[in-house]
Design an enzyme around this catalytic site. Structure first.
Site, short mmCIF file in Angstrom:
data_model
loop_
_atom_site.label_atom_id
_atom_site.label_comp_id
_atom_site.label_asym_id
_atom_site.label_seq_id
_atom_site.Cartn_x
_atom_site.Cartn_y
_atom_site.Cartn_z
CG ASP A 60 -25.86 30.82 30.41
OD1 ASP A 60 -25.61 29.75 30.99
OD2 ASP A 60 -26.51 31.74 30.93
CD GLU A 65 -28.79 21.61 21.95
OE1 GLU A 65 -28.89 21.68 23.18
OE2 GLU A 65 -28.98 20.56 21.33
CG ASP A 66 -29.60 26.68 24.51
OD1 ASP A 66 -30.37 25.75 24.20
OD2 ASP A 66 -28.97 26.73 25.58
NE ARG A 85 -27.69 31.18 26.68
CZ ARG A 85 -27.66 29.90 26.37
NH1 ARG A 85 -28.50 29.07 26.94
NH2 ARG A 85 -26.78 29.43 25.50
NE ARG A 130 -34.06 30.45 29.67
CZ ARG A 130 -32.81 30.02 29.83
NH1 ARG A 130 -32.13 29.59 28.81
NH2 ARG A 130 -32.28 30.01 31.04
CG HIS A 160 -33.21 23.97 26.97
ND1 HIS A 160 -31.92 24.29 27.37
CD2 HIS A 160 -33.78 25.14 26.58
CE1 HIS A 160 -31.73 25.59 27.22
NE2 HIS A 160 -32.84 26.13 26.74
CB CYS A 247 -26.49 22.69 25.60
SG CYS A 247 -25.99 21.99 27.13
N1 GLY Z 1 -27.42 28.14 32.05
C1 GLY Z 1 -28.02 27.65 30.88
C2 GLY Z 1 -29.20 28.45 30.53
O1 GLY Z 1 -29.95 28.75 31.42
O2 GLY Z 1 -29.43 28.84 29.42
#
Ligand code: GLY
Length: 266
Positions: A60, A65-66, A85, A130, A160, A247
């Protein structure tokens, strides 16, 4: 100068995290081509691209952005909610440290940057699978000294907060009313997506142009009817990985306060 930090599509994208979507076959080469077109569009709008090196073992990583919340004075390195991640963050911190002091969130708090919608000095933070309460509180304490307010918001139906709502102009939102209530943003006007295009609320405003996925033409028409300039990009393969246009970059203006410092003691 406007900066857009991006990261290449990983060869392992097909093994991405999925929360609300079923797994479909992803054409990674096509995803990379779509991402390259997105980068070209950012450049054409005046952004200087800063590419974080590829991390093909992190499926990912393209959804950069995350990993961070970049504000005018500081960048907060997030602690992504998906354990798969968390390895994405270190290289992003190195890139951001050229432009901002970097403050790092600490475990066990989790937060994905895709859950943070900045409107002026207010950060709306979606409570999600998340982003947890500790993540919201830690972000609040990290940004309070810089005069930002954090407002938790509830949403449903998508991964999100910014899958449900994004800002398309000053004081103007694009949102999916089935996933989030416009009442959560009392100071803003809102455009609703076409209800046949539930994933159409993710848009990225850059230099007065709204970047929007070409898969959602009816919602695009609504934006155009409101007088907005829209640039459509095809991100159909990234959409299968539960990604869209916000993102795939971290965008911000360069600041005279830029430093080379990464602080972990905040
Ligand atoms: N595939 C994007 C996420 O789940 O973070």
């Amino acid at each position: 100068m406007l900066i857009a930090v991006t990261r290449p599509v990983s060869q392992s994208l097909a093994h991405c995290e999925l929360t609300h979507l079923s797994r479909e076959s992803i054409d990674v080469a096509l995803a990379a081509a779509q991402h390259a077109a997105y980068e070209r569009l950012l450049s054409s709008l005046g952004a200087a691209l800063v590419r974080v090196p590829a991390a093909h073992e992190l499926p990912d990583a393209v959804f950069i952005e995350d990993t961070a919340v970049v504000l005018d004075e500081v960048a907060v390195l997030a602690r992504p909610g998906a354990p798969s991640r968390r390895g994405e963050s270190a290289a992003v911190a190195q890139a951001l440290a050229k432009y901002r002091p970097v403050l790092c969130m600490k475990p066990p708090a989790t937060l994905d940057g895709g859950d943070v919608l900045r409107l002026g000095r207010c950060l709306y933070v979606g409570r999600s699978s998340r982003t947890d309460q500790q993540g919201i509180e830690q972000l609040e304490s990290l940004v309070a000294p810089f005069d930002y307010r954090v407002v938790p918001v509830e949403f449903t139906g998508c991964l999100h907060l910014k899958s449900a709502v994004t800002a398309v102009a000053n004081g103007l939102l694009l949102l999916n009313p089935d996933w989030i209530s416009a009442a959560a943003f009392p100071t803003c006007e809102a455009i609703a997506i076409d209800d046949r295009e539930p994933h159409g609320a993710n848009a990225l405003e850059i230099a007065g142009v709204v970047i929007h996925p070409s898969q959602f033409p009816r919602t695009r028409d609504r934006l155009v009817q409101c007088g907005l300039r829209v640039a459509s990009v095809d991100c159909s393969e990234l959409a299968k990985a539960e990604g869209a246009v916000t993102c795939c970059s971290l965008t911000f203006e360069t600041s005279s306060a830029a430093t080379q410092t990464v602080r972990t003691d905040a």
